[in-house]
Write a protein that holds these residues in place. Structure first.
Motif, PDB file in Angstrom:
ATOM      1  N   TYR A   7       0.822  -1.208   0.000  1.00 58.53           N
ATOM      2  CA  TYR A   7       0.000   0.000   0.000  1.00 58.53           C
ATOM      3  C   TYR A   7       0.864   1.270   0.000  1.00 58.53           C
ATOM      4  N   ARG A   8       1.934   1.230   0.777  1.00 56.85           N
ATOM      5  CA  ARG A   8       2.839   2.382   0.885  1.00 56.85           C
ATOM      6  C   ARG A   8       2.107   3.659   1.270  1.00 56.85           C
ATOM      7  N   LEU A   9       1.253   3.536   2.278  1.00 59.70           N
ATOM      8  CA  LEU A   9       0.552   4.714   2.792  1.00 59.70           C
ATOM      9  C   LEU A   9       1.140   5.089   4.147  1.00 59.70           C
ATOM     10  N   LEU A  10       0.886   6.311   4.545  1.00 60.91           N
ATOM     11  CA  LEU A  10       1.370   6.773   5.836  1.00 60.91           C
ATOM     12  C   LEU A  10       0.544   6.170   6.978  1.00 60.91           C
ATOM     13  N   CYS A  11      -0.699   5.844   6.692  1.00 61.29           N
ATOM     14  CA  CYS A  11      -1.633   5.311   7.671  1.00 61.29           C
ATOM     15  C   CYS A  11      -1.096   4.060   8.358  1.00 61.29           C
ATOM     16  N   PRO A  12      -1.100   4.012   9.693  1.00 62.83           N
ATOM     17  CA  PRO A  12      -0.557   2.863  10.418  1.00 62.83           C
ATOM     18  C   PRO A  12      -1.254   1.551  10.081  1.00 62.83           C
ATOM     19  N   ILE A  13      -2.535   1.592   9.761  1.00 64.92           N
ATOM     20  CA  ILE A  13      -3.242   0.372   9.390  1.00 64.92           C
ATOM     21  C   ILE A  13      -2.647  -0.210   8.114  1.00 64.92           C
ATOM     22  N   ALA A  14      -2.401   0.649   7.142  1.00 69.61           N
ATOM     23  CA  ALA A  14      -1.798   0.190   5.891  1.00 69.61           C
ATOM     24  C   ALA A  14      -0.373  -0.301   6.123  1.00 69.61           C
ATOM     25  N   ARG A  15       0.341   0.370   7.034  1.00 67.53           N
ATOM     26  CA  ARG A  15       1.705  -0.070   7.344  1.00 67.53           C
ATOM     27  C   ARG A  15       1.694  -1.459   7.954  1.00 67.53           C
ATOM     28  N   ALA A  16       0.724  -1.734   8.826  1.00 69.71           N
ATOM     29  CA  ALA A  16       0.609  -3.066   9.417  1.00 69.71           C
ATOM     30  C   ALA A  16       0.285  -4.097   8.338  1.00 69.71           C
ATOM     31  N   LEU A  17      -0.668  -3.762   7.465  1.00 70.69           N
ATOM     32  CA  LEU A  17      -1.064  -4.716   6.431  1.00 70.69           C
ATOM     33  C   LEU A  17       0.073  -4.977   5.450  1.00 70.69           C
TER      34      LEU A  17
END
Lengths: 219, 219
Positions: A7-17
DNA sequence: CGGGATCCGTTACGATACTG
DNA sequence: CAGTATCGTAACGGATCCCG
Protein backbone atom coordinates in the motif's frame (compact mmCIF):
# COMPACT_ATOMS: atom_id res chain seq x y z
CA UNK A 1 9.52 -13.74 -4.54
CA UNK A 2 6.92 -11.08 -4.08
CA UNK A 3 7.65 -7.60 -2.88
CA UNK A 4 5.72 -5.13 -4.95
CA UNK A 5 2.01 -4.67 -4.35
CA UNK A 6 2.29 -2.80 -1.06
CA UNK A 7 0.00 0.00 0.00
CA UNK A 8 2.84 2.38 0.89
CA UNK A 9 0.55 4.71 2.79
CA UNK A 10 1.37 6.77 5.84
CA UNK A 11 -1.63 5.31 7.67
CA UNK A 12 -0.56 2.86 10.42
CA UNK A 13 -3.24 0.37 9.39
CA UNK A 14 -1.80 0.19 5.89
CA UNK A 15 1.70 -0.07 7.34
CA UNK A 16 0.61 -3.07 9.42
CA UNK A 17 -1.06 -4.72 6.43
CA UNK A 18 2.12 -4.24 4.42
CA UNK A 19 3.82 -6.64 6.91
CA UNK A 20 1.06 -9.09 7.82
CA UNK A 21 -1.63 -8.53 5.16
CA UNK A 22 -0.48 -11.11 2.63
CA UNK A 23 -2.24 -14.41 2.33
CA UNK A 24 -1.10 -17.02 4.91
CA UNK A 25 1.01 -14.56 6.90
CA UNK A 26 -1.44 -14.14 9.78
CA UNK A 27 -2.20 -17.87 9.76
CA UNK A 28 1.50 -18.63 10.12
CA UNK A 29 1.81 -16.14 12.96
CA UNK A 30 -1.22 -17.70 14.58
CA UNK A 31 0.59 -21.05 14.71
CA UNK A 32 3.79 -19.54 16.02
CA UNK A 33 1.92 -18.06 18.99
CA UNK A 34 1.62 -21.63 20.25
CA UNK A 35 5.41 -21.76 20.50
CA UNK A 36 8.39 -22.25 18.18
CA UNK A 37 7.79 -24.40 15.13
CA UNK A 38 9.80 -25.91 12.36
CA UNK A 39 9.23 -25.63 8.63
CA UNK A 40 7.58 -29.01 8.34
CA UNK A 41 5.15 -28.30 11.16
CA UNK A 42 4.00 -25.13 9.46
CA UNK A 43 3.66 -27.00 6.21
CA UNK A 44 0.82 -29.00 7.76
CA UNK A 45 -1.34 -25.91 7.20
CA UNK A 46 -3.84 -27.23 4.69
CA UNK A 47 -3.12 -25.86 1.25
CA UNK A 48 0.01 -23.78 1.70
CA UNK A 49 2.72 -24.35 -0.87
CA UNK A 50 6.28 -24.75 0.29
CA UNK A 51 7.57 -21.85 -1.78
CA UNK A 52 4.88 -19.60 -0.33
CA UNK A 53 5.84 -20.67 3.18
CA UNK A 54 9.48 -19.90 2.46
CA UNK A 55 8.60 -16.47 1.13
CA UNK A 56 6.43 -15.59 4.12
CA UNK A 57 9.01 -16.76 6.63
CA UNK A 58 11.75 -14.77 4.91
CA UNK A 59 9.64 -11.66 4.90
CA UNK A 60 8.57 -12.04 8.53
CA UNK A 61 12.20 -12.47 9.50
CA UNK A 62 13.24 -9.41 7.50
CA UNK A 63 10.54 -7.33 9.20
CA UNK A 64 11.67 -8.49 12.63
CA UNK A 65 8.57 -10.47 13.60
CA UNK A 66 10.26 -13.86 13.78
CA UNK A 67 13.76 -15.32 14.13
CA UNK A 68 15.28 -18.56 12.92
CA UNK A 69 17.30 -20.46 15.46
CA UNK A 70 19.81 -23.28 15.31
CA UNK A 71 20.34 -23.55 11.59
CA UNK A 72 23.70 -25.25 12.32
CA UNK A 73 22.29 -28.47 13.77
CA UNK A 74 20.10 -29.12 10.78
CA UNK A 75 17.08 -28.26 12.89
CA UNK A 76 15.71 -24.86 11.94
CA UNK A 77 13.16 -23.45 14.34
CA UNK A 78 11.07 -20.35 13.75
CA UNK A 79 10.04 -18.28 16.74
CA UNK A 80 8.20 -15.05 17.40
CA UNK A 81 10.19 -12.01 18.49
CA UNK A 82 8.81 -9.53 21.02
CA UNK A 83 7.52 -7.52 18.09
CA UNK A 84 5.91 -10.60 16.60
CA UNK A 85 4.23 -11.38 19.93
CA UNK A 86 2.36 -8.11 19.55
CA UNK A 87 0.29 -9.60 16.73
CA UNK A 88 -1.61 -11.50 19.43
CA UNK A 89 -4.07 -8.66 19.87
CA UNK A 90 -4.79 -8.53 16.14
CA UNK A 91 -5.34 -12.28 15.98
CA UNK A 92 -7.61 -12.21 19.01
CA UNK A 93 -9.83 -9.54 17.50
CA UNK A 94 -9.94 -11.49 14.26
CA UNK A 95 -11.00 -14.59 16.17
CA UNK A 96 -13.71 -12.69 18.03
CA UNK A 97 -14.99 -11.25 14.78
CA UNK A 98 -14.73 -14.50 12.87
CA UNK A 99 -16.85 -16.37 15.41
CA UNK A 100 -19.86 -14.44 14.07
CA UNK A 101 -19.70 -16.29 10.78
CA UNK A 102 -20.66 -19.87 10.06
CA UNK A 103 -17.89 -22.21 9.05
CA UNK A 104 -17.82 -23.05 5.36
CA UNK A 105 -19.69 -26.17 4.36
CA UNK A 106 -16.53 -27.76 3.04
CA UNK A 107 -14.29 -27.14 6.03
CA UNK A 108 -11.08 -29.04 6.28
CA UNK A 109 -9.81 -29.55 9.78
CA UNK A 110 -6.32 -28.23 10.38
CA UNK A 111 -3.44 -30.65 10.66
CA UNK A 112 -2.59 -29.18 14.01
CA UNK A 113 -4.67 -27.37 16.59
CA UNK A 114 -2.13 -24.66 17.41
CA UNK A 115 -4.72 -22.10 16.41
CA UNK A 116 -6.36 -22.21 19.82
CA UNK A 117 -3.29 -20.95 21.68
CA UNK A 118 -3.47 -17.23 20.80
CA UNK A 119 -7.19 -16.93 21.18
CA UNK A 120 -7.20 -18.84 24.44
CA UNK A 121 -4.34 -16.85 25.90
CA UNK A 122 -5.73 -13.44 24.98
CA UNK A 123 -9.25 -14.33 26.06
CA UNK A 124 -8.08 -15.58 29.47
CA UNK A 125 -5.68 -12.68 29.93
CA UNK A 126 -8.56 -10.22 29.71
CA UNK A 127 -10.51 -11.68 32.59
CA UNK A 128 -7.91 -13.27 34.86
CA UNK A 129 -7.54 -12.07 38.45
CA UNK A 130 -4.13 -10.48 39.11
CA UNK A 131 -3.27 -12.98 41.87
CA UNK A 132 -4.26 -16.18 40.09
CA UNK A 133 -1.71 -18.93 39.46
CA UNK A 134 -2.14 -22.38 38.01
CA UNK A 135 -0.59 -24.85 35.59
CA UNK A 136 -2.90 -27.26 33.82
CA UNK A 137 -2.64 -29.63 30.90
CA UNK A 138 -5.31 -28.94 28.30
CA UNK A 139 -5.82 -31.87 25.95
CA UNK A 140 -7.79 -31.12 22.81
CA UNK A 141 -8.55 -34.07 20.58
CA UNK A 142 -5.56 -35.79 22.13
CA UNK A 143 -3.18 -32.89 21.44
CA UNK A 144 -1.70 -31.52 24.65
CA UNK A 145 -1.36 -27.83 25.50
CA UNK A 146 0.13 -26.15 28.51
CA UNK A 147 -1.91 -23.42 30.15
CA UNK A 148 0.08 -21.58 32.79
CA UNK A 149 -1.10 -18.60 34.82
CA UNK A 150 1.64 -16.98 36.87
CA UNK A 151 0.36 -14.19 39.13
CA UNK A 152 -2.14 -13.11 36.52
CA UNK A 153 0.15 -13.54 33.49
CA UNK A 154 -1.36 -16.13 31.13
CA UNK A 155 0.70 -18.30 28.84
CA UNK A 156 -0.59 -20.98 26.47
CA UNK A 157 1.80 -23.18 24.53
CA UNK A 158 1.60 -26.36 22.51
CA UNK A 159 2.90 -29.41 24.33
CA UNK A 160 2.25 -30.87 27.75
CA UNK A 161 3.44 -29.01 30.85
CA UNK A 162 6.17 -30.68 32.91
CA UNK A 163 4.34 -30.70 36.23
CA UNK A 164 0.63 -30.08 35.66
CA UNK A 165 -1.48 -29.45 38.74
CA UNK A 166 -4.57 -30.63 36.90
CA UNK A 167 -5.87 -31.58 33.47
CA UNK A 168 -8.84 -30.76 31.24
CA UNK A 169 -9.76 -32.88 28.27
CA UNK A 170 -12.15 -31.75 25.54
CA UNK A 171 -12.64 -31.64 21.77
CA UNK A 172 -11.89 -28.92 19.24
CA UNK A 173 -15.42 -28.96 17.85
CA UNK A 174 -16.95 -28.42 21.27
CA UNK A 175 -14.64 -25.47 21.91
CA UNK A 176 -15.58 -23.92 18.57
CA UNK A 177 -19.28 -24.44 19.24
CA UNK A 178 -19.12 -22.63 22.55
CA UNK A 179 -17.01 -19.77 21.16
CA UNK A 180 -19.48 -19.41 18.30
CA UNK A 181 -22.29 -19.14 20.83
CA UNK A 182 -23.90 -22.32 19.54
CA UNK A 183 -23.37 -24.26 22.75
CA UNK A 184 -24.15 -22.92 26.21
CA UNK A 185 -21.23 -22.73 28.56
CA UNK A 186 -22.84 -24.94 31.20
CA UNK A 187 -23.61 -27.58 28.59
CA UNK A 188 -19.96 -27.45 27.56
CA UNK A 189 -18.58 -27.85 31.08
CA UNK A 190 -21.17 -30.49 31.98
CA UNK A 191 -20.96 -32.81 28.98
CA UNK A 192 -17.94 -32.00 26.83
CA UNK A 193 -15.18 -31.55 29.37
CA UNK A 194 -13.39 -33.96 31.65
CA UNK A 195 -11.53 -32.52 34.58
CA UNK A 196 -8.96 -34.42 36.58
CA UNK A 197 -6.40 -33.86 39.34
CA UNK A 198 -4.07 -34.21 41.07
CA UNK A 199 -5.27 -30.80 42.31
CA UNK A 200 -8.90 -30.91 41.27
CA UNK A 201 -9.49 -27.42 42.63
CA UNK A 202 -7.08 -26.07 40.02
CA UNK A 203 -9.01 -27.82 37.29
CA UNK A 204 -12.21 -26.17 38.47
CA UNK A 205 -10.46 -22.82 38.73
CA UNK A 206 -9.34 -23.15 35.13
CA UNK A 207 -12.84 -24.14 34.02
CA UNK A 208 -14.15 -21.00 35.71
CA UNK A 209 -11.53 -18.83 34.04
CA UNK A 210 -12.37 -20.35 30.68
CA UNK A 211 -16.05 -19.67 31.20
CA UNK A 212 -15.50 -16.02 32.03
CA UNK A 213 -13.09 -15.64 29.10
CA UNK A 214 -15.60 -16.98 26.60
CA UNK A 215 -18.45 -14.95 28.05
CA UNK A 216 -16.32 -11.82 27.62
CA UNK A 217 -15.66 -12.74 23.99
CA UNK A 218 -19.35 -13.13 23.21
CA UNK A 219 -20.41 -9.64 24.31
CA UNK B 1 -15.03 -12.01 -9.84
CA UNK B 2 -12.99 -13.79 -7.27
CA UNK B 3 -14.38 -16.32 -4.87
CA UNK B 4 -12.04 -19.25 -4.72
CA UNK B 5 -8.89 -19.03 -2.65
CA UNK B 6 -10.50 -19.18 0.77
CA UNK B 7 -9.01 -20.91 3.78
CA UNK B 8 -12.20 -22.82 4.63
CA UNK B 9 -10.96 -23.75 8.07
CA UNK B 10 -12.96 -24.18 11.23
CA UNK B 11 -10.67 -21.74 13.05
CA UNK B 12 -12.39 -18.40 13.74
CA UNK B 13 -9.31 -16.47 12.65
CA UNK B 14 -9.41 -18.11 9.25
CA UNK B 15 -13.16 -17.51 9.05
CA UNK B 16 -12.59 -13.81 9.68
CA UNK B 17 -9.83 -13.63 7.08
CA UNK B 18 -12.13 -15.30 4.57
CA UNK B 19 -14.36 -12.18 4.84
CA UNK B 20 -11.87 -9.35 5.37
CA UNK B 21 -8.52 -10.83 4.43
CA UNK B 22 -8.45 -9.92 0.76
CA UNK B 23 -6.40 -7.02 -0.44
CA UNK B 24 -8.12 -3.62 0.00
CA UNK B 25 -11.00 -5.00 2.05
CA UNK B 26 -9.77 -3.77 5.42
CA UNK B 27 -8.71 -0.45 3.90
CA UNK B 28 -12.22 0.04 2.51
CA UNK B 29 -13.73 -0.81 5.89
CA UNK B 30 -11.34 1.63 7.51
CA UNK B 31 -12.75 4.42 5.36
CA UNK B 32 -16.34 3.43 6.03
CA UNK B 33 -15.76 3.73 9.76
CA UNK B 34 -15.60 7.48 9.20
CA UNK B 35 -19.22 7.37 7.99
CA UNK B 36 -21.12 6.41 4.84
CA UNK B 37 -19.27 6.90 1.56
CA UNK B 38 -20.01 6.71 -2.10
CA UNK B 39 -18.21 4.72 -4.75
CA UNK B 40 -16.27 7.70 -6.02
CA UNK B 41 -15.06 8.64 -2.55
CA UNK B 42 -13.69 5.16 -2.00
CA UNK B 43 -12.08 5.28 -5.41
CA UNK B 44 -9.77 8.03 -4.11
CA UNK B 45 -7.86 5.26 -2.35
CA UNK B 46 -4.53 5.44 -4.12
CA UNK B 47 -4.10 2.53 -6.49
CA UNK B 48 -7.40 0.66 -6.24
CA UNK B 49 -8.97 -0.35 -9.54
CA UNK B 50 -12.68 0.19 -10.03
CA UNK B 51 -13.40 -3.46 -10.72
CA UNK B 52 -11.60 -4.42 -7.53
CA UNK B 53 -13.65 -1.90 -5.58
CA UNK B 54 -16.86 -3.25 -7.08
CA UNK B 55 -15.89 -6.79 -6.19
CA UNK B 56 -14.99 -5.94 -2.60
CA UNK B 57 -18.18 -3.94 -2.03
CA UNK B 58 -20.31 -6.77 -3.44
CA UNK B 59 -18.62 -9.30 -1.21
CA UNK B 60 -18.87 -7.12 1.89
CA UNK B 61 -22.56 -6.62 1.20
CA UNK B 62 -23.10 -10.34 0.68
CA UNK B 63 -21.38 -11.10 3.99
CA UNK B 64 -23.53 -8.55 5.80
CA UNK B 65 -20.79 -6.09 6.72
CA UNK B 66 -22.11 -3.17 4.65
CA UNK B 67 -25.36 -2.06 3.00
CA UNK B 68 -26.05 0.06 -0.08
CA UNK B 69 -28.64 2.75 0.35
CA UNK B 70 -30.65 4.91 -2.04
CA UNK B 71 -29.76 3.33 -5.34
CA UNK B 72 -32.95 4.86 -6.85
CA UNK B 73 -31.83 8.49 -6.71
CA UNK B 74 -28.63 7.84 -8.59
CA UNK B 75 -26.76 8.36 -5.35
CA UNK B 76 -25.48 5.06 -4.01
CA UNK B 77 -24.09 5.21 -0.50
CA UNK B 78 -22.24 2.40 1.24
CA UNK B 79 -22.55 2.12 4.99
CA UNK B 80 -21.35 -0.22 7.72
CA UNK B 81 -23.87 -2.54 9.35
CA UNK B 82 -23.71 -3.36 13.05
CA UNK B 83 -21.67 -6.40 12.13
CA UNK B 84 -19.35 -4.27 10.02
CA UNK B 85 -18.87 -1.85 12.91
CA UNK B 86 -17.30 -4.71 14.83
CA UNK B 87 -14.25 -4.57 12.57
CA UNK B 88 -13.26 -1.45 14.50
CA UNK B 89 -11.38 -3.49 17.09
CA UNK B 90 -9.40 -5.32 14.40
CA UNK B 91 -8.48 -2.07 12.68
CA UNK B 92 -7.45 -0.47 15.95
CA UNK B 93 -5.10 -3.31 16.78
CA UNK B 94 -3.67 -3.16 13.27
CA UNK B 95 -3.06 0.58 13.71
CA UNK B 96 -1.38 0.04 17.08
CA UNK B 97 0.82 -2.65 15.59
CA UNK B 98 1.57 -0.73 12.40
CA UNK B 99 2.82 2.31 14.29
CA UNK B 100 5.90 0.27 15.19
CA UNK B 101 7.09 0.30 11.60
CA UNK B 102 8.55 3.20 9.65
CA UNK B 103 6.54 4.47 6.75
CA UNK B 104 7.83 3.44 3.36
CA UNK B 105 10.23 5.85 1.71
CA UNK B 106 7.88 6.32 -1.23
CA UNK B 107 4.70 7.02 0.71
CA UNK B 108 1.79 8.47 -1.15
CA UNK B 109 -0.56 10.48 1.00
CA UNK B 110 -4.15 9.31 0.89
CA UNK B 111 -6.70 11.28 -1.05
CA UNK B 112 -8.81 11.51 2.07
CA UNK B 113 -7.93 11.34 5.73
CA UNK B 114 -10.84 9.14 6.79
CA UNK B 115 -8.31 6.66 8.12
CA UNK B 116 -7.99 8.54 11.39
CA UNK B 117 -11.62 8.03 12.39
CA UNK B 118 -11.48 4.38 13.55
CA UNK B 119 -8.17 4.65 15.30
CA UNK B 120 -9.16 7.88 17.02
CA UNK B 121 -12.53 6.57 18.13
CA UNK B 122 -11.24 3.28 19.49
CA UNK B 123 -8.25 4.91 21.20
CA UNK B 124 -10.43 7.51 22.91
CA UNK B 125 -13.09 4.96 23.81
CA UNK B 126 -10.56 2.98 25.82
CA UNK B 127 -9.64 5.82 28.16
CA UNK B 128 -12.72 8.05 28.29
CA UNK B 129 -14.45 8.69 31.62
CA UNK B 130 -18.01 7.28 31.69
CA UNK B 131 -19.56 10.68 32.41
CA UNK B 132 -17.71 12.73 29.80
CA UNK B 133 -19.60 14.59 27.09
CA UNK B 134 -18.36 16.97 24.43
CA UNK B 135 -18.72 17.81 20.76
CA UNK B 136 -15.72 19.31 19.01
CA UNK B 137 -14.69 19.96 15.42
CA UNK B 138 -11.36 18.37 14.62
CA UNK B 139 -9.77 19.87 11.52
CA UNK B 140 -6.90 17.88 10.05
CA UNK B 141 -5.10 19.48 7.10
CA UNK B 142 -8.28 21.45 6.48
CA UNK B 143 -10.53 18.37 6.46
CA UNK B 144 -13.18 18.54 9.17
CA UNK B 145 -14.13 15.70 11.50
CA UNK B 146 -16.75 15.51 14.18
CA UNK B 147 -15.69 14.10 17.54
CA UNK B 148 -18.64 13.57 19.83
CA UNK B 149 -18.56 12.04 23.30
CA UNK B 150 -21.97 11.33 24.76
CA UNK B 151 -21.86 10.09 28.35
CA UNK B 152 -18.71 8.14 27.65
CA UNK B 153 -19.71 6.88 24.20
CA UNK B 154 -17.22 8.14 21.62
CA UNK B 155 -18.11 8.76 17.99
CA UNK B 156 -15.83 10.10 15.28
CA UNK B 157 -17.16 10.87 11.81
CA UNK B 158 -15.95 12.70 8.74
CA UNK B 159 -17.55 16.10 8.29
CA UNK B 160 -18.00 19.07 10.57
CA UNK B 161 -20.40 18.81 13.52
CA UNK B 162 -23.51 21.01 13.42
CA UNK B 163 -22.98 22.78 16.70
CA UNK B 164 -19.39 22.30 17.88
CA UNK B 165 -18.60 23.43 21.39
CA UNK B 166 -14.95 23.86 20.47
CA UNK B 167 -12.42 23.17 17.72
CA UNK B 168 -8.96 21.68 17.37
CA UNK B 169 -6.84 22.21 14.29
CA UNK B 170 -3.75 20.15 13.49
CA UNK B 171 -1.97 18.30 10.69
CA UNK B 172 -2.01 14.65 9.68
CA UNK B 173 1.77 14.36 9.79
CA UNK B 174 1.91 15.66 13.33
CA UNK B 175 -0.73 13.16 14.45
CA UNK B 176 1.18 10.31 12.82
CA UNK B 177 4.45 11.44 14.42
CA UNK B 178 2.95 11.41 17.89
CA UNK B 179 1.22 8.04 17.38
CA UNK B 180 4.50 6.59 16.11
CA UNK B 181 6.20 7.82 19.27
CA UNK B 182 8.45 10.14 17.31
CA UNK B 183 6.99 13.31 18.78
CA UNK B 184 6.36 13.86 22.47
CA UNK B 185 2.77 14.53 23.44
CA UNK B 186 3.55 17.87 25.07
CA UNK B 187 5.44 19.01 21.99
CA UNK B 188 2.40 18.06 19.92
CA UNK B 189 -0.09 19.97 22.07
CA UNK B 190 2.24 22.95 22.45
CA UNK B 191 3.32 23.53 18.87
CA UNK B 192 1.19 21.52 16.45
CA UNK B 193 -2.31 22.08 17.73
CA UNK B 194 -4.56 25.11 17.77
CA UNK B 195 -7.47 25.07 20.16
CA UNK B 196 -10.39 27.46 19.94
CA UNK B 197 -13.80 28.07 21.47
CA UNK B 198 -16.57 28.94 21.91
CA UNK B 199 -16.21 26.68 24.97
CA UNK B 200 -12.45 26.63 25.37
CA UNK B 201 -12.71 24.29 28.32
CA UNK B 202 -14.15 21.59 26.02
CA UNK B 203 -11.21 22.04 23.68
CA UNK B 204 -8.80 21.46 26.56
CA UNK B 205 -10.84 18.49 27.74
CA UNK B 206 -10.57 16.93 24.29
CA UNK B 207 -6.83 17.61 24.19
CA UNK B 208 -6.52 15.82 27.50
CA UNK B 209 -8.55 12.86 26.27
CA UNK B 210 -6.42 12.67 23.13
CA UNK B 211 -3.25 12.69 25.20
CA UNK B 212 -4.41 9.84 27.40
CA UNK B 213 -5.62 7.88 24.37
CA UNK B 214 -2.28 8.09 22.62
CA UNK B 215 -0.34 7.27 25.75
CA UNK B 216 -2.46 4.15 26.16
CA UNK B 217 -1.70 3.15 22.56
CA UNK B 218 2.04 3.45 23.07
CA UNK B 219 2.29 1.03 25.99
C1' DC C 1 -20.84 13.26 -13.46
C1' DG C 2 -21.39 9.10 -10.58
C1' DG C 3 -21.22 4.19 -10.79
C1' DG C 4 -19.75 1.01 -12.66
C1' DA C 5 -18.32 -2.90 -16.80
C1' DT C 6 -14.75 -4.75 -20.01
C1' DC C 7 -10.30 -5.78 -21.54
C1' DC C 8 -5.52 -6.96 -20.98
C1' DG C 9 -0.71 -7.13 -19.21
C1' DT C 10 1.50 -8.29 -14.83
C1' DT C 11 1.98 -10.35 -10.34
C1' DA C 12 0.95 -13.62 -6.89
C1' DC C 13 -0.68 -18.02 -5.68
C1' DG C 14 -1.35 -23.38 -5.81
C1' DA C 15 0.29 -27.79 -6.99
C1' DT C 16 3.67 -30.84 -7.93
C1' DA C 17 8.28 -32.34 -8.68
C1' DC C 18 12.80 -32.31 -7.38
C1' DT C 19 17.30 -31.51 -4.49
C1' DG C 20 21.24 -30.59 -0.86
C1' DC D 1 14.08 -31.96 6.87
C1' DA D 2 14.14 -27.68 4.67
C1' DG D 3 13.75 -25.94 1.29
C1' DT D 4 14.28 -24.78 -4.69
C1' DA D 5 12.34 -24.99 -9.44
C1' DT D 6 8.82 -24.99 -12.65
C1' DC D 7 4.43 -24.05 -14.50
C1' DG D 8 -0.62 -23.41 -14.98
C1' DT D 9 -4.20 -20.55 -12.93
C1' DA D 10 -6.37 -16.93 -10.33
C1' DA D 11 -6.11 -12.27 -8.71
C1' DC D 12 -4.61 -7.65 -9.17
C1' DG D 13 -3.48 -2.92 -11.56
C1' DG D 14 -4.29 0.34 -15.06
C1' DA D 15 -6.78 2.03 -18.71
C1' DT D 16 -10.67 2.63 -21.42
C1' DC D 17 -15.35 2.62 -22.32
C1' DC D 18 -20.28 2.65 -21.19
C1' DC D 19 -24.84 3.93 -19.40
C1' DG D 20 -28.34 6.32 -16.68
Amino acid sequence: MSGTRRYRLLCPIARALDRVGDRWTLIILRDLHAGPARFSELQTLPGIASNLLTDRLRRLERDGLITRRGAEYGTTVYQLTDLGERTGAILFELATFGSHFPADAAVSKPGNLRTIAVTLRMACQRVVEPDMSLCVALIVDGEPFSVAVDDGIVDVKAGAPRAPEAAMETSYEAMIAVIDGEMRMDDFTAHHVELSGPDYGKAEAFAGLLGRAINAMLT
